[in-house]
Motif scaffolding. Structure first.
Motif, PDB file in Angstrom:
ATOM      1  N   VAL A  29       6.922  39.683  10.468  1.00 27.23           N
ATOM      2  CA  VAL A  29       7.380  38.537  11.272  1.00 27.23           C
ATOM      3  C   VAL A  29       8.197  39.055  12.449  1.00 27.23           C
ATOM      4  O   VAL A  29       7.951  38.682  13.604  1.00 27.23           O
ATOM      5  N   ARG A  30       9.152  39.921  12.176  1.00 29.36           N
ATOM      6  CA  ARG A  30      10.028  40.460  13.223  1.00 29.36           C
ATOM      7  C   ARG A  30       9.218  41.194  14.288  1.00 29.36           C
ATOM      8  O   ARG A  30       9.482  41.068  15.487  1.00 29.36           O
ATOM      9  N   ASP A  31       8.217  41.957  13.867  1.00 22.42           N
ATOM     10  CA  ASP A  31       7.424  42.766  14.798  1.00 22.42           C
ATOM     11  C   ASP A  31       6.314  41.989  15.499  1.00 22.42           C
ATOM     12  O   ASP A  31       5.659  42.525  16.391  1.00 22.42           O
ATOM     13  N   SER A  32       6.087  40.742  15.100  1.00 24.13           N
ATOM     14  CA  SER A  32       4.958  39.969  15.638  1.00 24.13           C
ATOM     15  C   SER A  32       5.159  39.528  17.082  1.00 24.13           C
ATOM     16  O   SER A  32       4.201  39.144  17.754  1.00 24.13           O
ATOM     17  N   GLY A  33       6.404  39.538  17.546  1.00 24.90           N
ATOM     18  CA  GLY A  33       6.666  39.047  18.894  1.00 24.90           C
ATOM     19  C   GLY A  33       6.849  37.535  18.940  1.00 24.90           C
ATOM     20  O   GLY A  33       7.089  36.966  20.006  1.00 24.90           O
ATOM     21  N   TRP A  34       6.733  36.885  17.810  1.00 29.09           N
ATOM     22  CA  TRP A  34       6.918  35.433  17.696  1.00 29.09           C
ATOM     23  C   TRP A  34       7.969  35.198  16.621  1.00 29.09           C
ATOM     24  O   TRP A  34       7.698  35.391  15.436  1.00 29.09           O
ATOM     25  N   MET A  35       9.166  34.824  17.035  1.00 25.78           N
ATOM     26  CA  MET A  35      10.247  34.627  16.067  1.00 25.78           C
ATOM     27  C   MET A  35      10.460  33.133  15.841  1.00 25.78           C
ATOM     28  O   MET A  35      10.661  32.374  16.785  1.00 25.78           O
ATOM     29  N   PRO A  36      10.390  32.727  14.569  1.00 27.61           N
ATOM     30  CA  PRO A  36      10.622  31.311  14.266  1.00 27.61           C
ATOM     31  C   PRO A  36      12.106  30.961  14.400  1.00 27.61           C
ATOM     32  O   PRO A  36      12.965  31.836  14.414  1.00 27.61           O
ATOM     33  N   GLU A  37      12.354  29.661  14.495  1.00 30.69           N
ATOM     34  CA  GLU A  37      13.731  29.172  14.468  1.00 30.69           C
ATOM     35  C   GLU A  37      14.099  28.691  13.071  1.00 30.69           C
ATOM     36  O   GLU A  37      15.276  28.607  12.735  1.00 30.69           O
ATOM     37  N   PHE A  38      13.078  28.381  12.272  1.00 29.90           N
ATOM     38  CA  PHE A  38      13.278  27.958  10.891  1.00 29.90           C
ATOM     39  C   PHE A  38      12.210  28.596  10.015  1.00 29.90           C
ATOM     40  O   PHE A  38      11.060  28.718  10.416  1.00 29.90           O
ATOM     41  N   VAL A  39      12.603  28.964   8.809  1.00 30.70           N
ATOM     42  CA  VAL A  39      11.680  29.378   7.764  1.00 30.70           C
ATOM     43  C   VAL A  39      11.536  28.175   6.836  1.00 30.70           C
ATOM     44  O   VAL A  39      12.536  27.561   6.464  1.00 30.70           O
ATOM     45  N   ILE A  40      10.295  27.839   6.486  1.00 30.84           N
ATOM     46  CA  ILE A  40      10.048  26.700   5.599  1.00 30.84           C
ATOM     47  C   ILE A  40       9.391  27.199   4.330  1.00 30.84           C
ATOM     48  O   ILE A  40       8.271  27.718   4.355  1.00 30.84           O
ATOM     49  N   GLY A  41      10.079  27.051   3.212  1.00 30.38           N
ATOM     50  CA  GLY A  41       9.525  27.427   1.925  1.00 30.38           C
ATOM     51  C   GLY A  41       8.668  26.303   1.387  1.00 30.38           C
ATOM     52  O   GLY A  41       9.069  25.142   1.395  1.00 30.38           O
ATOM     53  N   VAL A  42       7.457  26.654   0.942  1.00 30.53           N
ATOM     54  CA  VAL A  42       6.536  25.678   0.362  1.00 30.53           C
ATOM     55  C   VAL A  42       6.724  25.701  -1.152  1.00 30.53           C
ATOM     56  O   VAL A  42       6.448  26.710  -1.804  1.00 30.53           O
ATOM     57  N   GLY A  43       7.216  24.593  -1.689  1.00 34.26           N
ATOM     58  CA  GLY A  43       7.522  24.514  -3.118  1.00 34.26           C
ATOM     59  C   GLY A  43       6.288  24.347  -3.966  1.00 34.26           C
ATOM     60  O   GLY A  43       5.354  23.691  -3.579  1.00 34.26           O
ATOM     61  N   ARG A  44       6.271  25.082  -5.054  1.00 34.38           N
ATOM     62  CA  ARG A  44       7.315  25.868  -5.656  1.00 34.38           C
ATOM     63  C   ARG A  44       7.235  27.322  -5.265  1.00 34.38           C
ATOM     64  O   ARG A  44       8.254  27.979  -5.059  1.00 34.38           O
ATOM     65  N   GLY A  45       6.038  27.859  -5.203  1.00 28.59           N
ATOM     66  CA  GLY A  45       5.871  29.306  -5.084  1.00 28.59           C
ATOM     67  C   GLY A  45       6.427  29.950  -3.840  1.00 28.59           C
ATOM     68  O   GLY A  45       6.791  31.116  -3.861  1.00 28.59           O
ATOM     69  N   GLY A  46       6.526  29.217  -2.745  1.00 22.03           N
ATOM     70  CA  GLY A  46       7.013  29.813  -1.505  1.00 22.03           C
ATOM     71  C   GLY A  46       8.516  29.744  -1.328  1.00 22.03           C
ATOM     72  O   GLY A  46       9.058  30.333  -0.383  1.00 22.03           O
ATOM     73  N   LEU A  47       9.206  29.050  -2.236  1.00 23.75           N
ATOM     74  CA  LEU A  47      10.647  28.874  -2.055  1.00 23.75           C
ATOM     75  C   LEU A  47      11.414  30.189  -2.160  1.00 23.75           C
ATOM     76  O   LEU A  47      12.253  30.494  -1.312  1.00 23.75           O
ATOM     77  N   VAL A  48      11.146  30.974  -3.179  1.00 25.58           N
ATOM     78  CA  VAL A  48      11.886  32.227  -3.361  1.00 25.58           C
ATOM     79  C   VAL A  48      11.589  33.211  -2.228  1.00 25.58           C
ATOM     80  O   VAL A  48      12.532  33.736  -1.616  1.00 25.58           O
ATOM     81  N   PRO A  49      10.318  33.463  -1.891  1.00 24.94           N
ATOM     82  CA  PRO A  49      10.098  34.390  -0.773  1.00 24.94           C
ATOM     83  C   PRO A  49      10.709  33.873   0.532  1.00 24.94           C
ATOM     84  O   PRO A  49      11.226  34.658   1.326  1.00 24.94           O
ATOM     85  N   ALA A  50      10.694  32.566   0.745  1.00 19.53           N
ATOM     86  CA  ALA A  50      11.270  32.009   1.972  1.00 19.53           C
ATOM     87  C   ALA A  50      12.775  32.231   2.033  1.00 19.53           C
ATOM     88  O   ALA A  50      13.320  32.514   3.107  1.00 19.53           O
ATOM     89  N   VAL A  51      13.460  32.120   0.897  1.00 17.78           N
ATOM     90  CA  VAL A  51      14.901  32.378   0.868  1.00 17.78           C
ATOM     91  C   VAL A  51      15.163  33.825   1.288  1.00 17.78           C
ATOM     92  O   VAL A  51      16.024  34.095   2.128  1.00 17.78           O
ATOM     93  N   TYR A  52      14.434  34.760   0.709  1.00 19.84           N
ATOM     94  CA  TYR A  52      14.615  36.170   1.056  1.00 19.84           C
ATOM     95  C   TYR A  52      14.339  36.401   2.543  1.00 19.84           C
ATOM     96  O   TYR A  52      15.097  37.081   3.233  1.00 19.84           O
ATOM     97  N   ILE A  53      13.244  35.850   3.038  1.00 21.28           N
ATOM     98  CA  ILE A  53      12.875  36.044   4.445  1.00 21.28           C
ATOM     99  C   ILE A  53      13.912  35.413   5.361  1.00 21.28           C
ATOM    100  O   ILE A  53      14.281  35.989   6.390  1.00 21.28           O
ATOM    101  N   SER A  54      14.402  34.240   5.003  1.00 16.68           N
ATOM    102  CA  SER A  54      15.416  33.595   5.848  1.00 16.68           C
ATOM    103  C   SER A  54      16.677  34.454   5.923  1.00 16.68           C
ATOM    104  O   SER A  54      17.291  34.564   6.988  1.00 16.68           O
ATOM    105  N   HIS A  55      17.058  35.079   4.821  1.00 17.14           N
ATOM    106  CA  HIS A  55      18.219  35.969   4.839  1.00 17.14           C
ATOM    107  C   HIS A  55      17.931  37.227   5.645  1.00 17.14           C
ATOM    108  O   HIS A  55      18.756  37.658   6.460  1.00 17.14           O
ATOM    109  N   GLN A  56      16.749  37.813   5.438  1.00 20.30           N
ATOM    110  CA  GLN A  56      16.436  39.054   6.142  1.00 20.30           C
ATOM    111  C   GLN A  56      16.337  38.842   7.648  1.00 20.30           C
ATOM    112  O   GLN A  56      16.707  39.706   8.425  1.00 20.30           O
TER     113      GLN A  56
END
Length: 177
Positions: A29-56
């Motif tokens: 994501v960081r290297d893509s040249g397109w940085m989001p303003e929000f990370v959206i976790g898709v429940g249920r399975g995407g919530l945990v990875p989204a939390v990690y990505i939002s922190h990173q």
């Protein structure tokens, strides 16, 4: 594989496998040249990875609980997200796996119905299925369901009973056959 055969369960190790994949995804994501303003976790399975990505990425996180199957619940939030993209906000949807493509297709359809701006939206997954009917923008790992029939059990799912994990795997048999 017959519908009654037990699927091959593949447990992802929390720090050694899952966390490494999330770090790869954050870097992409960081290297893509397109940085989001929000990370959206898709429940249920995407919530945990989204939390990690939002922190990173040091970004705020929103969540859409698609998996609850409560009629209209996720749709109202998707309409809000569509409006935010129309106003210029960049949103990164995160899910654990793009398997059949059903979840991502559902989200895209509802965003389209609400007038989203496609330039301000990306989808990222930890594991991407090359044979999926939909494409995502970023992924950490690629499989091909035409050949790879393993059922991936993410760390947060591994606390469930084996019976519930197998039942979930068999709920959409075409993913595994």
């Amino acid at each position: 594989m017959s519908q009654t055969a037990e699927p091959e369960l593949h447990y992802l190790e929390y720090y050694e496998d899952f966390l490494a994949k999330v770090r790869v995804l954050s870097r992409k994501v960081r290297d893509s040249g397109w940085m989001p303003e929000f990370v959206i976790g898709v429940g249920r399975g995407g919530l945990v990875p989204a939390v990690y990505i939002s922190h990173q990425l040091e970004l705020p996180m929103l969540s859409i609980d698609h998996s609850s199957k409560v009629p209209g619940f996720a749709d109202e939030l998707l309409a809000k997200v569509a409006g935010m993209t129309a106003e210029g906000k960049r949103m990164l949807f995160v899910d654990d796996i793009n398997d059949s493509g059903g979840t991502i297709s559902y989200i895209r359809d509802h965003l389209a119905d609400s007038g989203f701006n496609t330039d301000n939206l990306r989808f990222a997954v930890v594991i991407n299925n090359r044979s999926s009917r939909v494409e995502v923008d970023l992924w950490a790992d690629m499989i091909d369901r035409a050949e790879d029939k393993r059922w991936f059990v993410f760390p947060w799912e591994s606390v469930g009973t084996k019976d519930s994990i197998v039942e979930e795997a068999l709920s959409v048999p075409e993913r595994l056959s």
